[in-house]
Write a protein that holds these residues in place. Structure first.
Motif, PDB file in Angstrom:
ATOM      1  N   ALA A  77       0.836  -1.200   0.000  1.00 59.06           N
ATOM      2  CA  ALA A  77       0.000   0.000   0.000  1.00 59.06           C
ATOM      3  C   ALA A  77       0.870   1.249   0.000  1.00 59.06           C
ATOM      4  N   ASP A  78       1.936   1.240   0.805  1.00 59.34           N
ATOM      5  CA  ASP A  78       2.843   2.379   0.843  1.00 59.34           C
ATOM      6  C   ASP A  78       3.511   2.589  -0.514  1.00 59.34           C
ATOM      7  N   SER A  79       3.886   1.488  -1.154  1.00 59.49           N
ATOM      8  CA  SER A  79       4.524   1.585  -2.468  1.00 59.49           C
ATOM      9  C   SER A  79       3.568   2.153  -3.503  1.00 59.49           C
ATOM     10  N   LEU A  80       2.311   1.699  -3.466  1.00 54.75           N
ATOM     11  CA  LEU A  80       1.307   2.202  -4.407  1.00 54.75           C
ATOM     12  C   LEU A  80       1.041   3.682  -4.166  1.00 54.75           C
ATOM     13  N   ILE A  81       0.934   4.068  -2.905  1.00 54.52           N
ATOM     14  CA  ILE A  81       0.705   5.479  -2.578  1.00 54.52           C
ATOM     15  C   ILE A  81       1.857   6.337  -3.085  1.00 54.52           C
ATOM     16  N   GLU A  82       3.070   5.863  -2.888  1.00 54.46           N
ATOM     17  CA  GLU A  82       4.252   6.603  -3.340  1.00 54.46           C
ATOM     18  C   GLU A  82       4.227   6.788  -4.849  1.00 54.46           C
ATOM     19  N   THR A  83       3.872   5.737  -5.571  1.00 49.86           N
ATOM     20  CA  THR A  83       3.820   5.804  -7.031  1.00 49.86           C
ATOM     21  C   THR A  83       2.711   6.739  -7.503  1.00 49.86           C
ATOM     22  N   LEU A  84       1.542   6.629  -6.891  1.00 48.22           N
ATOM     23  CA  LEU A  84       0.420   7.487  -7.274  1.00 48.22           C
ATOM     24  C   LEU A  84       0.730   8.954  -6.996  1.00 48.22           C
ATOM     25  N   ALA A  85       1.412   9.224  -5.888  1.00 51.98           N
ATOM     26  CA  ALA A  85       1.770  10.603  -5.559  1.00 51.98           C
ATOM     27  C   ALA A  85       2.703  11.183  -6.614  1.00 51.98           C
ATOM     28  N   LYS A  86       3.673  10.396  -7.062  1.00 49.77           N
ATOM     29  CA  LYS A  86       4.615  10.868  -8.078  1.00 49.77           C
ATOM     30  C   LYS A  86       3.912  11.086  -9.420  1.00 49.77           C
ATOM     31  N   ILE A  87       3.053  10.160  -9.800  1.00 45.90           N
ATOM     32  CA  ILE A  87       2.353  10.264 -11.082  1.00 45.90           C
ATOM     33  C   ILE A  87       1.458  11.499 -11.111  1.00 45.90           C
ATOM     34  N   ASN A  88       0.797  11.778 -10.000  1.00 46.53           N
ATOM     35  CA  ASN A  88      -0.175  12.862  -9.955  1.00 46.53           C
ATOM     36  C   ASN A  88       0.394  14.187  -9.452  1.00 46.53           C
ATOM     37  N   GLY A  89       1.671  14.190  -9.076  1.00 45.14           N
ATOM     38  CA  GLY A  89       2.302  15.422  -8.656  1.00 45.14           C
ATOM     39  C   GLY A  89       1.778  15.981  -7.351  1.00 45.14           C
ATOM     40  N   VAL A  90       1.450  15.095  -6.395  1.00 41.26           N
ATOM     41  CA  VAL A  90       0.957  15.525  -5.082  1.00 41.26           C
ATOM     42  C   VAL A  90       1.810  14.871  -4.003  1.00 41.26           C
ATOM     43  N   GLU A  91       1.605  15.283  -2.750  1.00 38.83           N
ATOM     44  CA  GLU A  91       2.302  14.674  -1.630  1.00 38.83           C
ATOM     45  C   GLU A  91       1.655  13.339  -1.286  1.00 38.83           C
ATOM     46  N   ARG A  92       2.459  12.424  -0.777  1.00 34.82           N
ATOM     47  CA  ARG A  92       1.922  11.100  -0.458  1.00 34.82           C
ATOM     48  C   ARG A  92       0.843  11.187   0.623  1.00 34.82           C
ATOM     49  N   GLU A  93       0.927  12.195   1.518  1.00 40.04           N
ATOM     50  CA  GLU A  93      -0.095  12.362   2.544  1.00 40.04           C
ATOM     51  C   GLU A  93      -1.440  12.776   1.960  1.00 40.04           C
ATOM     52  N   GLN A  94      -1.456  13.161   0.699  1.00 37.15           N
ATOM     53  CA  GLN A  94      -2.707  13.564   0.045  1.00 37.15           C
ATOM     54  C   GLN A  94      -3.378  12.407  -0.683  1.00 37.15           C
ATOM     55  N   ILE A  95      -2.800  11.220  -0.596  1.00 41.37           N
ATOM     56  CA  ILE A  95      -3.365  10.035  -1.240  1.00 41.37           C
ATOM     57  C   ILE A  95      -3.989   9.125  -0.186  1.00 41.37           C
ATOM     58  N   LEU A  96      -5.233   8.766  -0.397  1.00 35.92           N
ATOM     59  CA  LEU A  96      -5.934   7.809   0.462  1.00 35.92           C
ATOM     60  C   LEU A  96      -6.453   6.681  -0.420  1.00 35.92           C
ATOM     61  N   LEU A  97      -6.004   5.457  -0.157  1.00 34.94           N
ATOM     62  CA  LEU A  97      -6.492   4.310  -0.912  1.00 34.94           C
ATOM     63  C   LEU A  97      -7.876   3.917  -0.424  1.00 34.94           C
ATOM     64  N   GLY A  98      -8.705   3.444  -1.369  1.00 30.21           N
ATOM     65  CA  GLY A  98     -10.054   3.035  -1.011  1.00 30.21           C
ATOM     66  C   GLY A  98     -10.435   1.723  -1.647  1.00 30.21           C
ATOM     67  N   ASP A  99     -11.513   1.159  -1.148  1.00 29.66           N
ATOM     68  CA  ASP A  99     -12.089  -0.067  -1.699  1.00 29.66           C
ATOM     69  C   ASP A  99     -12.838   0.316  -2.973  1.00 29.66           C
ATOM     70  N   GLY A 100     -12.067   0.642  -4.026  1.00 26.43           N
ATOM     71  CA  GLY A 100     -12.624   1.282  -5.203  1.00 26.43           C
ATOM     72  C   GLY A 100     -12.842   2.752  -4.872  1.00 26.43           C
ATOM     73  N   SER A 101     -13.046   3.588  -5.882  1.00 25.38           N
ATOM     74  CA  SER A 101     -13.330   4.995  -5.579  1.00 25.38           C
ATOM     75  C   SER A 101     -14.695   5.136  -4.906  1.00 25.38           C
ATOM     76  N   GLY A 102     -15.512   4.101  -4.988  1.00 28.09           N
ATOM     77  CA  GLY A 102     -16.811   4.117  -4.327  1.00 28.09           C
ATOM     78  C   GLY A 102     -16.685   4.311  -2.827  1.00 28.09           C
ATOM     79  N   GLU A 103     -15.630   3.736  -2.224  1.00 30.81           N
ATOM     80  CA  GLU A 103     -15.443   3.927  -0.791  1.00 30.81           C
ATOM     81  C   GLU A 103     -15.034   5.365  -0.491  1.00 30.81           C
ATOM     82  N   ILE A 104     -14.274   5.984  -1.393  1.00 30.52           N
ATOM     83  CA  ILE A 104     -13.904   7.391  -1.208  1.00 30.52           C
ATOM     84  C   ILE A 104     -15.157   8.258  -1.201  1.00 30.52           C
ATOM     85  N   LEU A 105     -16.078   7.978  -2.118  1.00 32.20           N
ATOM     86  CA  LEU A 105     -17.337   8.727  -2.156  1.00 32.20           C
ATOM     87  C   LEU A 105     -18.123   8.525  -0.867  1.00 32.20           C
TER      88      LEU A 105
END
Length: 269
Positions: A77-105
């Motif tokens: 999960a930490d590795s995925l968050i790190e990769t997503l943060a780099k791809i999207n140009g945001v800080e890793r603390e701004q990434i929250l993984l969810g059970d699909g984006s449906g859980e984020i909603l």
């Protein structure tokens, strides 16, 4: 994708379905017994599933990971968050993984909508997360849920559970979000913008959305659902992820379910 191309693809799909009577365009998909036919034989257009599935490289990576199925996915999960943060140009603390984006909603509806109350405005300290990044404190807020009509319905249902008033604002004549009316209807709470919109496959122009985000009071949260970001090919469309660093009240949801064909894995952020 423009409307003409959508109509061509829909027509081709309808023609295919005519030769395959077990497939359906809408409603609840039939329960299929493994002894009679494979679930993969059904194209559920009502769910916008990607019938091509994950890429071969993704399937191999998933298969290789099966031997670690007994372990909690902290490091992964930490590795995925790190990769997503780099791809999207945001800080890793701004990434929250969810059970699909449906859980984020669902989380956004629970956190930011509900009956208006001034009884508590203090910041709530949060426990240190066991995996991934997270806020150290959270200020709860309540208010209306403002959505377009029509749009993806799940978040409105979640807001109803929170006891929130749900305000539905009709799309414009061009099937864009009527941002002015949505802003006028909001009172703190949460404004939900699905862009591209589901089920109309239409976009809200980038300049209009950028100006709307800039003019919305910080006390009102904005959730932009970009589940179909990868399918938009209009020059008048862009992601609002780059705006997150300037607007703390902006949340953007993404998913691996659509373009990446991983709906069954339930992974979003």
């Amino acid at each position: 994708m423009n409307r003409r191309r959508f109509a061509q693809l829909f027509g081709a799909g309808a023609a295919y379905l005519a030769t395959r009577p077990q497939l359906s365009l809408g409603g609840v998909a039939p329960r299929l017994s493994a002894s009679t036919r494979s679930a993969a034989a059904v194209v559920r257009l009502s769910s916008n599933e990607n019938p091509y599935g994950p890429s071969p490289m993704a399937v191999k990576a998933m298969t290789d990971a099966f031997n670690l199925a007994w372990r909690y996915p902290d490091e992964q999960a930490d590795s995925l968050i790190e990769t997503l943060a780099k791809i999207n140009g945001v800080e890793r603390e701004q990434i929250l993984l969810g059970d699909g984006s449906g859980e984020i909603l669902k989380l956004c509806a629970a956190a930011f909508t509900g009956p208006m109350s001034n009884t508590r405005r203090d910041s709530v300290a949060l426990a240190t997360p066991t995996r991934g990044g997270a806020l150290r404190a959270f200020t709860p807020g309540r208010g209306k849920m403002v959505v377009a009509d029509p749009t993806f319905e799940a978040i409105a249902n979640h807001a109803n559970i929170s006891g929130a008033e749900v305000v539905k604002v009709p799309l414009t004549s061009s099937f864009a979000h009527d941002l002015a009316k949505m802003a006028a209807a909001a009172n703190e709470g949460l404004i939900y913008i699905c862009n591209p919109n589901n089920p109309t496959a239409s976009i809200t122009p980038k300049n209009e959305l950028r100006n709307f985000i800039a003019s919305t009071p910080p006390s009102t949260m904005i959730l932009v659902d970009e589940a179909y970001y990868h399918y938009a090919d209009s020059a008048d469309y862009e992601s609002v992820i780059p705006l997150v660093k300037n607007y703390p009240n902006l949340i953007v949801a993404r998913t691996f379910s659509k373009i990446y064909g991983m709906a069954g894995l339930r992974c979003g952020y």
